[in-house]
Every structure is written in C-alpha cells, then in structure tokens.
Design a protein around this motif. Structure first.
Motif, short mmCIF file in Angstrom:
data_model
loop_
_atom_site.label_atom_id
_atom_site.label_comp_id
_atom_site.label_asym_id
_atom_site.label_seq_id
_atom_site.Cartn_x
_atom_site.Cartn_y
_atom_site.Cartn_z
N THR A 104 0.86 -1.19 0.00
CA THR A 104 0.00 0.00 0.00
C THR A 104 0.89 1.23 0.00
O THR A 104 1.90 1.27 0.72
CB THR A 104 -0.91 0.02 1.23
N VAL A 105 0.54 2.18 -0.85
CA VAL A 105 1.24 3.47 -0.86
C VAL A 105 0.22 4.54 -0.52
O VAL A 105 -0.83 4.65 -1.16
CB VAL A 105 1.87 3.76 -2.24
N LEU A 106 0.50 5.31 0.52
CA LEU A 106 -0.38 6.41 0.93
C LEU A 106 0.26 7.72 0.50
O LEU A 106 1.44 7.96 0.80
CB LEU A 106 -0.58 6.40 2.45
N GLU A 107 -0.48 8.56 -0.21
CA GLU A 107 0.06 9.84 -0.67
C GLU A 107 -0.77 11.01 -0.15
O GLU A 107 -1.97 10.87 0.08
CB GLU A 107 0.10 9.85 -2.21
N ASN A 108 -0.10 12.14 -0.01
CA ASN A 108 -0.71 13.33 0.61
C ASN A 108 -1.04 13.06 2.07
O ASN A 108 -2.10 13.41 2.56
CB ASN A 108 -1.96 13.79 -0.16
N CYS A 109 -0.08 12.44 2.77
CA CYS A 109 -0.25 12.05 4.18
C CYS A 109 0.03 13.22 5.13
O CYS A 109 0.75 14.15 4.79
CB CYS A 109 0.74 10.93 4.51
N ALA A 110 -0.50 13.07 6.33
CA ALA A 110 -0.13 13.97 7.43
C ALA A 110 1.27 13.61 7.89
O ALA A 110 1.68 12.45 7.80
CB ALA A 110 -1.11 13.82 8.59
N THR A 111 2.02 14.60 8.36
CA THR A 111 3.41 14.35 8.78
C THR A 111 3.60 14.64 10.27
O THR A 111 4.72 14.80 10.74
CB THR A 111 4.38 15.26 7.98
N GLU A 112 2.50 14.72 11.01
CA GLU A 112 2.56 15.02 12.44
C GLU A 112 3.45 14.04 13.20
O GLU A 112 3.53 12.86 12.83
CB GLU A 112 1.15 14.99 13.03
N PRO A 113 4.06 14.47 14.29
CA PRO A 113 4.85 13.55 15.12
C PRO A 113 4.05 12.34 15.61
O PRO A 113 4.59 11.25 15.78
CB PRO A 113 5.28 14.43 16.30
N GLU A 114 2.74 12.52 15.77
CA GLU A 114 1.90 11.42 16.22
C GLU A 114 1.78 10.34 15.13
O GLU A 114 1.62 9.16 15.45
CB GLU A 114 0.52 11.94 16.61
N VAL A 115 1.87 10.75 13.87
CA VAL A 115 1.87 9.77 12.77
C VAL A 115 3.16 8.96 12.82
O VAL A 115 3.16 7.73 12.70
CB VAL A 115 1.73 10.49 11.41
N VAL A 116 4.28 9.66 13.02
CA VAL A 116 5.59 8.99 13.09
C VAL A 116 5.64 8.05 14.30
O VAL A 116 6.12 6.92 14.20
CB VAL A 116 6.72 10.04 13.17
N PHE A 117 5.06 8.48 15.41
CA PHE A 117 5.02 7.63 16.61
C PHE A 117 4.25 6.34 16.31
O PHE A 117 4.71 5.24 16.62
CB PHE A 117 4.38 8.36 17.79
N LEU A 118 3.09 6.48 15.67
CA LEU A 118 2.29 5.28 15.36
C LEU A 118 3.08 4.35 14.43
O LEU A 118 3.09 3.13 14.62
CB LEU A 118 0.97 5.67 14.70
N ALA A 119 3.77 4.92 13.45
CA ALA A 119 4.58 4.08 12.55
C ALA A 119 5.65 3.33 13.35
O ALA A 119 5.92 2.14 13.10
CB ALA A 119 5.22 4.93 11.46
#
Ligand code: EPZ
Length: 432
Positions: A189-204
């Motif tokens: 899966t490729v997600l484009e136009n994503c949010a770049t918030e620190p909370e997104v990075v934490f979840l990753a």
C-alpha cells in the motif's frame, strides 16, 4: 462513565501580573496514545504502552476496545492491551458518537476481521468531521460499504488488498487508520498526501515494533508492506504532548517569571518557540525542557503584528489556536488569525469578547485580535477541550474570578490540570 460535565474550575485572576514559578511536566500525547491503542487490534499478543496520560479520552477508548473484547489493564502510567479474544467488530454507538477518535478502530477491525460496523463518529463543535476519505480508501482496498440505519457496515470478505491511496486532503486520522489497515492487507500500500505530524511517526514506530514493514512516515508518502498479525515486544513510551507543551509555554509567557516545562520535545514545538521568541518572550531551550526565564517584562512589552494561520505540521497547530488567541489579547499589536483546518473553531471568541478582548470575527475561520486589552473574569463554558484550556489561561490573566464550566472537556486532554497548574502558583480549584 464520564465525570459529571457540571464540574467546573474556579480561577482567581492575577490581574496581568507575573508570579508563576516552578516546573511542570508534560504528559504523554493524547493524539499519539489513542491511535496506538487502536493498533492493539492488529495483534493477538500484548501491546504495552508507557507514559500514558490520565485523561478521559484514554478511558473512553479503553471502554470502546473492551466492548470489542480487547482486555485493557492500567497500572500507573502503563497500559496493557491484548486483542486475542475480540468477539465483535461492531463499535459501540454511544462512545463512537462522543469521540471522533473511534474512527481509528475502523481500519484495524476491517483488516483483521474483514468487517467493521460503526456509526458516523460524530461531528463536534469545531466542525462536521466527515469520513469521506475513510470510505473512499476502504473501497479502493476492496471493501464494500453499506448503510444499515445510521450504521456504516464495511466488509472485505477476502481481506483488504494493498492499493495506492491519494488523500484529497491531509488528514491525521485517515493517514493513521490506513497505515494500520495496510499492515494486514495483501501486498503493498502506498499512501500519498499524508499527514506528517509527530503522532503519525510515533504510530509508525509502534507498528514497526510490531514487525510491520512501513517507511516514509513523517513525509507525505508512506509505503506499507502487508503481512501477518503484528507481535509487539517491549513496552513503548508515548511521545510527549506537543499541544500541552505549547499551551504551558503560552501560560508561562503571560503569567510566569521562571517556569520550566519538563519532559517535552522542543523539536515538536519549533513553530511556537520561534514565534514566542520573535515577540520578545525569553526562552531557554534544552534537549527535553523549555524554560521561560527572567520573564519580568509586562506582557505589553511583547510585540506581535502578523498574519497567523493554522497549518498542518510543522505549522501552527489548529489545537493551539484558542490558547494562542488569548496570548494575542495580552500583547501589543494587531494579529489576524486564519483557522484553515476546521470550519467552525472560533466559537469560543464570544466569551473572550465578553471578558474584554478586542476581537473582530470576520467569518467562521478568520478574525482580528487587537492587544493589549485587560480581561475581566466571568463565567465561561468550554465548548471543546482546547478552548477550555484557553479559558483557564484567560481566567489566570484576568481581573477577578472566573468559572470555567464543562471541566470534563478539559479532562479529556489534560491530566490533573488543576494540580499541575496549582503547583506553579495558579489559584485554581475544581468544584462540582
Ligand atoms: C486530529 O483529528 C486530531 N485528533 C485533532 O485534535 C487535530 O485538531 C486534527 O488532527 C488536525 O491536526 C486526534 O489525533 C485524535 P483531520 P482528525 O482528519 O484526524 C477534514 C484535539 O483537540 N477531513 O486531520 O480528525 C476534517 O474535517 C483534536 O486534540 C475530511 O474532510 O483531523 C478537517 O477539516 C481536535 N474528510 C481536516 O480534514 C475526512 O475523511 C483535517 O482533519 C477526514 C478529515
């Protein structure tokens, strides 16, 4: 069940004086822990999170997960979740309607159990909060969507298949939900136009700790390789809450002479520290703390005259817009504020104007704030958790006493707020 929303905070104003001193510790981030809790559904092994804040939204999300059959146990700042005995993929209606974050559960449920049944996760006072990006993405991953009464029923009887999703707009929860769903989908899966918030990075990071192959988080394009159920290993500490950090910075700038904000991540609040320094607020920035030091000048000595617009990370967070507006009423200068993320997030200004603020609201997303103006304490009703914190700040700088109602809303996102602010010298108490 939630505390009685009739609880209130009573704040004795400091008449614009500055005397707060001491240290305040930032809690784990609400908007990081909530999606991470949903990620427990992607595994049949334990997920252990530490530095978990004591806030109402964690209790609500725990209740939602327990309603699905997830075991959730809490000791001190540690939350242990295990989704080995999930018995339904139907999200409980009342809680889902009350908390937008219930939407995080849809992707993991669909990916793991091939079905998710949920009500529209409820708009709120700041906006309608549509879920079109979720429904569109699920369809692109092979799911069928039907309506039964006011329920959405999303099914993928053969499981989800990897897809390239281009979000029509930047959405934090859509980015996070599809990162999670894609970990169990077939293929890439490729997600484009994503949010770049620190909370997104934490979840990753959490998903990677569970064995997921995911990269690109923190940029606008994220790649996820679908695979087997995740298996989390060591306890994972939740990142500090950057919205709390920014809120405490603003309060300390307005009413503190020497306040240190501990266990924060200064990198996540650069937009705020850069802005505050530009107005003349004296900051000392360390690795995990920020100190407002020798802050003896009156607030009228701070100058701000600019166009402020809320923006996706790393710009001005929409969640700090209300606390920032209180700051703007106290410093010297005219500032326009443009709330670009939500269509109705200026409602709290009516009460600030009744306190004496000079605010001209041009439309539901744009206003002008002129400072400095003295504020007079009054009865206030929190329309949402961020405006509620802003009202507490306004009560602190005002003349006289303020009463901030709907304490529950503030407890949704700020743990033990009256204890932590009292420790700095704020005269605040909770009443029923
Ligand atoms: C997250 O909400 C945060 N909540 C919000 O914090 C925060 O204000 C928001 O991101 C923006 O940073 C959590 O993380 C739990 P969005 P989210 O999807 O994900 C529109 C707080 O006080 N949109 O990024 O729900 C939406 O209406 C809360 O802690 C669609 O149109 O926000 C908004 O205008 C408040 N269709 C914009 O996108 C969709 O399918 C950004 O919303 C999804 C979103």
């Amino acid at each position: 069940m939630p505390q009685d929303v009739k609880e209130q905070f009573v704040i004795e104003g400091m008449y614009g004086s500055k005397s707060l001193q001491g240290a305040i510790t930032v809690a784990g981030a609400k908007n990081a822990v909530l999606p991470a809790m949903a990620a427990s559904l992607l595994s049949d092994k334990q997920l252990v999170l530490t530095n978990v804040p004591h806030i109402e939204d964690v209790l609500r999300m725990s209740e939602l997960l327990e309603g699905l059959g997830v075991t959730v146990t809490r000791t001190e700042d540690t939350l242990t979740l295990q989704a080995s005995a999930v018995r339904t993929s139907h999200i409980e209606r009342e809680s889902a309607k009350r908390m937008r974050s219930s939407v995080f559960l849809t992707g993991p449920l669909l990916a793991r159990f091939q079905e998710a049944r949920f009500p529209h996760p409820g708009g709120c006072v700041i906006g309608e909060r549509p879920i079109d990006q979720f429904l569109k993405g699920f369809a692109q991953m092979g799911a069928t969507i039907s309506h039964e009464d006011e329920w959405y029923v999303v099914r993928a009887k053969d499981g989800l298949k990897g897809a390239t999703l281009f979000f029509d707009l930047v959405s934090v929860s859509a980015t996070e939900t599809f990162m999670m769903a894609a970990t169990l989908a077939r293929g890439t899966t490729v997600l484009e136009n994503c949010a770049t918030e620190p909370e997104v990075v934490f979840l990753a990071e959490v998903l990677r700790r569970g064995g997921a192959q995911i990269y690109g988080d923190g940029t606008s394009t994220i790649h996820i390789e679908g695979g087997a159920l995740l298996s989390y290993d060591e306890p994972i500490p939740v990142i500090p809450d950057r919205i709390e950090t920014s809120s405490f910075l603003l309060l300390a700038a307005l009413a503190g002479t020497d306040v240190v904000i501990n266990e924060c991540n200064p990198q996540h609040v650069r937009i705020m520290t850069q802005y505050l320094e530009s107005t003349g607020v004296p900051l000392e920035i360390g690795g995990t703390h920020i100190r407002i030091v020798n802050n003896t000048k009156p607030n009228t000595a701070f100058v701000s005259a600019r166009d402020i617009r809320t923006h996706e990370y790393p710009g001005f967070p929409t969640d700090i817009q209300a606390p920032l507006s209180v700051f703007l009423t106290q410093v010297t200068g005219e500032n326009t504020v443009f709330e670009t993320i939500f269509e109705n997030r200026l409602g709290y200004t009516d009460d600030l104007i009744k306190m004496g603020a000079d605010i001209t609201v041009w439309n539901p997303q744009k206003m002008m704030v002129r400072g400095p103006r003295k504020l007079k304490g009054r009865e206030l009703m929190s329309p949402d958790l961020r405006a509620g914190l802003a009202f507490i700040m306004a009560g602190v700088v005002a003349e006289g006493t303020s009463v901030v109602g709907n304490a529950y809303y503030i407890d949704r996102g700020y743990q033990h707020i009256e204890q932590r602010l009292s420790a700095l010298g704020v005269q605040i108490r909770r009443t029923a």
